[in-house]
Scaffold this motif. Structure first.
Motif, PDB file in Angstrom:
ATOM      1  N   GLU A 116       0.860  -1.185   0.000  1.00  0.00           N
ATOM      2  CA  GLU A 116       0.000   0.000   0.000  1.00  0.00           C
ATOM      3  C   GLU A 116       0.892   1.228   0.000  1.00  0.00           C
ATOM      4  N   VAL A 117       0.591   2.151  -0.895  1.00  0.00           N
ATOM      5  CA  VAL A 117       1.305   3.424  -0.950  1.00  0.00           C
ATOM      6  C   VAL A 117       0.274   4.523  -0.739  1.00  0.00           C
ATOM      7  N   LYS A 118       0.508   5.336   0.259  1.00  0.00           N
ATOM      8  CA  LYS A 118      -0.313   6.528   0.470  1.00  0.00           C
ATOM      9  C   LYS A 118       0.585   7.719   0.201  1.00  0.00           C
ATOM     10  N   ALA A 119       0.101   8.642  -0.614  1.00  0.00           N
ATOM     11  CA  ALA A 119       0.901   9.803  -0.991  1.00  0.00           C
ATOM     12  C   ALA A 119      -0.027  10.933  -1.395  1.00  0.00           C
ATOM     13  N   VAL A 120       0.582  12.013  -1.863  1.00  0.00           N
ATOM     14  CA  VAL A 120      -0.156  13.178  -2.359  1.00  0.00           C
ATOM     15  C   VAL A 120       0.365  13.468  -3.761  1.00  0.00           C
ATOM     16  N   ILE A 121      -0.575  13.714  -4.682  1.00  0.00           N
ATOM     17  CA  ILE A 121      -0.182  14.082  -6.038  1.00  0.00           C
ATOM     18  C   ILE A 121       0.310  15.522  -5.995  1.00  0.00           C
ATOM     19  N   ARG A 122       1.554  15.706  -6.373  1.00  0.00           N
ATOM     20  CA  ARG A 122       2.236  16.996  -6.244  1.00  0.00           C
ATOM     21  C   ARG A 122       1.498  18.123  -6.981  1.00  0.00           C
ATOM     22  N   ARG A 123       1.068  17.869  -8.211  1.00  0.00           N
ATOM     23  CA  ARG A 123       0.489  18.927  -9.050  1.00  0.00           C
ATOM     24  C   ARG A 123      -0.870  19.415  -8.540  1.00  0.00           C
ATOM     25  N   THR A 124      -1.672  18.490  -7.982  1.00  0.00           N
ATOM     26  CA  THR A 124      -3.040  18.856  -7.578  1.00  0.00           C
ATOM     27  C   THR A 124      -3.246  18.867  -6.069  1.00  0.00           C
ATOM     28  N   ASN A 125      -2.260  18.366  -5.314  1.00  0.00           N
ATOM     29  CA  ASN A 125      -2.356  18.273  -3.860  1.00  0.00           C
ATOM     30  C   ASN A 125      -3.493  17.340  -3.410  1.00  0.00           C
ATOM     31  N   GLU A 126      -3.852  16.377  -4.256  1.00  0.00           N
ATOM     32  CA  GLU A 126      -4.896  15.404  -3.925  1.00  0.00           C
ATOM     33  C   GLU A 126      -4.268  14.158  -3.331  1.00  0.00           C
ATOM     34  N   PRO A 127      -4.988  13.489  -2.409  1.00  0.00           N
ATOM     35  CA  PRO A 127      -4.466  12.238  -1.863  1.00  0.00           C
ATOM     36  C   PRO A 127      -4.471  11.144  -2.932  1.00  0.00           C
ATOM     37  N   PHE A 128      -3.507  10.240  -2.828  1.00  0.00           N
ATOM     38  CA  PHE A 128      -3.388   9.130  -3.774  1.00  0.00           C
ATOM     39  C   PHE A 128      -3.137   7.858  -2.983  1.00  0.00           C
ATOM     40  N   ILE A 129      -3.871   6.793  -3.311  1.00  0.00           N
ATOM     41  CA  ILE A 129      -3.679   5.502  -2.645  1.00  0.00           C
ATOM     42  C   ILE A 129      -3.509   4.424  -3.709  1.00  0.00           C
ATOM     43  N   PHE A 130      -2.490   3.606  -3.520  1.00  0.00           N
ATOM     44  CA  PHE A 130      -2.174   2.486  -4.398  1.00  0.00           C
ATOM     45  C   PHE A 130      -2.164   1.232  -3.534  1.00  0.00           C
ATOM     46  N   PHE A 131      -2.789   0.162  -4.007  1.00  0.00           N
ATOM     47  CA  PHE A 131      -2.697  -1.116  -3.296  1.00  0.00           C
ATOM     48  C   PHE A 131      -2.667  -2.233  -4.324  1.00  0.00           C
ATOM     49  N   GLU A 132      -1.676  -3.088  -4.217  1.00  0.00           N
ATOM     50  CA  GLU A 132      -1.546  -4.249  -5.102  1.00  0.00           C
ATOM     51  C   GLU A 132      -1.030  -5.430  -4.306  1.00  0.00           C
ATOM     52  N   ARG A 133      -1.444  -6.625  -4.719  1.00  0.00           N
ATOM     53  CA  ARG A 133      -0.931  -7.867  -4.151  1.00  0.00           C
ATOM     54  C   ARG A 133      -0.285  -8.669  -5.266  1.00  0.00           C
ATOM     55  N   ILE A 134       0.858  -9.276  -4.956  1.00  0.00           N
ATOM     56  CA  ILE A 134       1.509 -10.168  -5.925  1.00  0.00           C
ATOM     57  C   ILE A 134       2.017 -11.414  -5.197  1.00  0.00           C
ATOM     58  N   PHE A 135       2.069 -12.517  -5.921  1.00  0.00           N
ATOM     59  CA  PHE A 135       2.602 -13.761  -5.373  1.00  0.00           C
ATOM     60  C   PHE A 135       4.105 -13.819  -5.594  1.00  0.00           C
ATOM     61  N   ILE A 136       4.809 -14.319  -4.568  1.00  0.00           N
ATOM     62  CA  ILE A 136       6.259 -14.551  -4.659  1.00  0.00           C
ATOM     63  C   ILE A 136       6.554 -15.891  -4.000  1.00  0.00           C
ATOM     64  N   SER A 137       7.771 -16.344  -4.093  1.00  0.00           N
ATOM     65  CA  SER A 137       8.296 -17.512  -3.357  1.00  0.00           C
ATOM     66  C   SER A 137       7.411 -18.762  -3.425  1.00  0.00           C
ATOM     67  N   PRO A 138       7.322 -19.404  -4.570  1.00  0.00           N
ATOM     68  CA  PRO A 138       6.596 -20.676  -4.565  1.00  0.00           C
ATOM     69  C   PRO A 138       7.405 -21.719  -3.784  1.00  0.00           C
ATOM     70  N   MET A 139       6.733 -22.427  -2.931  1.00  0.00           N
ATOM     71  CA  MET A 139       7.375 -23.469  -2.126  1.00  0.00           C
ATOM     72  C   MET A 139       6.488 -24.710  -2.192  1.00  0.00           C
ATOM     73  N   SER A 140       7.051 -25.852  -2.474  1.00  0.00           N
ATOM     74  CA  SER A 140       6.260 -27.062  -2.662  1.00  0.00           C
ATOM     75  C   SER A 140       6.270 -27.914  -1.395  1.00  0.00           C
ATOM     76  N   ILE A 141       5.144 -28.531  -1.116  1.00  0.00           N
ATOM     77  CA  ILE A 141       5.025 -29.458   0.013  1.00  0.00           C
ATOM     78  C   ILE A 141       4.436 -30.760  -0.533  1.00  0.00           C
ATOM     79  N   ASP A 142       5.141 -31.874  -0.330  1.00  0.00           N
ATOM     80  CA  ASP A 142       4.623 -33.169  -0.822  1.00  0.00           C
ATOM     81  C   ASP A 142       3.901 -33.917   0.258  1.00  0.00           C
TER      82      ASP A 142
END
Length: 142
Positions: A116-142
């Motif tokens: 999650e990134v919370k910031a302010v857009i410099r040009r307009t002074n508006e709040p900005f929120i970014f949220f993304e999920r990604i998968f990493i580290s596959p681990m196998s269990i037998d």
């Protein structure tokens, strides 16, 4: 906001056919750029070996979860401050989940991070929120 930014992914075949590329508003362009920063590892781009974040450098590191999250958060904050100049007052939060996945033959654990990134857009002074999920580290269990 004017749609003055090119949308990702770029349809380069349109250039060859002398057609206009799709454009998007500033918020969407910033979101796309933050995602690109997040999924790019260091030394992947020719224009700057420091473009990207440490996520892929420490994908399989054996660090405590707190240290790992702090390392990724600090790396993303530095990358955003350096490469996304349309934002100011940048605050990054990183979360980690472990999910058990099932396939036809076995089960395995996948790590998923949320950024999650919370910031302010410099040009307009508006709040900005970014949220993304990604998968990493596959681990196998037998």
């Amino acid at each position: 906001m004017e749609e003055q930014n090119y949308a990702l992914p770029l349809a380069l075949d349109r250039i060859v056919m002398k057609q206009m590329l799709a454009k998007c508003p500033d918020r969407e362009a910033i979101h796309q750029h933050l995602y690109l920063l997040m999924v790019t590892h260091f030394d992947e781009t020719r224009f700057d070996e420091n473009y990207g974040c440490a996520l892929w450098e420490h994908d399989f590191s054996i660090l405590s979860q707190i240290k790992w999250k702090d390392l990724i958060r600090e790396s993303l904050e530095a990358a955003i401050a350096r490469f996304e100049r349309r934002l100011t007052q940048i605050k990054v939060r990183v979360e980690i989940e472990e999910l058990e996945m099932m396939s036809k033959y076995n089960s395995y654990i996948r790590k998923r991070i949320g950024v999650e990134v919370k910031a302010v857009i410099r040009r307009t002074n508006e709040p900005f929120i970014f949220f993304e999920r990604i998968f990493i580290s596959p681990m196998s269990i037998d």
